[in-house]
Design a protein around this motif. Structure first.
Motif, mmCIF file in Angstrom:
data_model
loop_
_atom_site.group_PDB
_atom_site.id
_atom_site.type_symbol
_atom_site.label_atom_id
_atom_site.label_comp_id
_atom_site.label_asym_id
_atom_site.label_seq_id
_atom_site.Cartn_x
_atom_site.Cartn_y
_atom_site.Cartn_z
ATOM 1 N N LYS A 2 -12.256 -48.864 -79.491
ATOM 2 C CA LYS A 2 -12.915 -49.816 -80.411
ATOM 3 C C LYS A 2 -12.439 -50.161 -82.064
ATOM 4 C CE LYS A 2 -17.694 -50.419 -78.578
ATOM 5 N NZ LYS A 2 -19.294 -50.157 -79.022
ATOM 6 N N ILE A 3 -12.239 -48.893 -82.459
ATOM 7 C CA ILE A 3 -11.646 -49.039 -83.902
ATOM 8 C C ILE A 3 -10.286 -49.687 -83.741
ATOM 9 C CG2 ILE A 3 -10.812 -47.593 -85.937
ATOM 10 C CD1 ILE A 3 -13.474 -45.505 -85.030
ATOM 11 N N CYS B 284 -10.695 -53.509 -83.255
ATOM 12 C CA CYS B 284 -11.043 -54.085 -84.455
ATOM 13 C C CYS B 284 -10.238 -54.189 -85.468
ATOM 14 C CB CYS B 284 -12.239 -53.336 -84.822
ATOM 15 S SG CYS B 284 -13.881 -53.273 -84.009
ATOM 16 N N MET C 171 -14.665 -44.765 -78.550
ATOM 17 C CA MET C 171 -15.180 -45.135 -79.776
ATOM 18 C C MET C 171 -13.845 -45.605 -80.563
ATOM 19 S SD MET C 171 -17.202 -45.740 -82.048
ATOM 20 C CE MET C 171 -17.849 -45.670 -83.736
ATOM 21 N N ILE D 179 -18.426 -53.131 -83.617
ATOM 22 C CA ILE D 179 -18.730 -51.728 -83.734
ATOM 23 C C ILE D 179 -20.166 -51.528 -83.729
ATOM 24 C CG2 ILE D 179 -18.488 -49.951 -85.273
ATOM 25 C CD1 ILE D 179 -15.978 -50.659 -86.184
#
Length: 165
Positions: A4-5, A8, A1, A165
């Protein structure tokens, strides 16, 4: 996770930077046309008062456009117009000029130096008016598109990041 952040955040940053770069291209075009107008004023003054050959006048130019033209001009061969055209093509690549801007510069060089002093001064005055119209167009593009490019870059990146997300 966490990956991913981070991804992004990098995506939003990259698309925002792309929008800023697109916006900066508009300003480079405006600055180039301003430099061309300064060159025209300087050229008119030198033609009127110096009596030197055109290539000598251009070589003595102190403004950015004149220096760039002369640097490209002296490195090529051919007639004045052929050398002028090569110089315009070479220096215009980095300034995000539109096709019309390049045509204006080339057509200016095509008729430059083939008439008497008064004819050349009238030629320069004509192209000063045309260049001012291009300058107005570039300013209009800045007011209409600069902010759009910046915000679109951010929002496209944000939208893709939300999808990821």
């Amino acid at each position: 996770m966490l990956i991913k952040i981070i991804g992004c955040a990098l995506l939003v940053t990259a698309t925002t930077l792309i929008g800023i770069k697109k916006s900066q291209r508009l300003y480079r075009r405006r600055d180039f046309i301003k430099d061309f107008l300064v060159f025209l004023d300087s050229l008119a003054t030198n033609i009127r008062y110096s009596g030197d050959e055109l290539s000598v006048i251009i070589s003595k130019s102190e403004d950015p456009f004149g220096k760039a033209v002369y640097d490209s001009y002296r490195k090529s061969e051919g007639s004045f117009f052929e050398r002028w055209k090569k110089a315009v093509i070479k220096i215009s690549d980095g300034y995000s000029l539109k096709h019309d801007d390049k045509q204006l510069l080339c057509s200016f060089g095509e008729k430059l130096g083939i008439t008497d002093v008064e004819g050349q001064l009238k030629h320069i005055e004509l192209y000063k008016g045309l260049a001012k119209a291009h300058l107005d167009d570039s300013k209009k593009d800045i007011t209409e598109k600069s902010r759009l490019y910046k915000t679109m870059g951010f929002f496209v990146g944000a939208a893709v990041a939300l999808i990821v997300i």
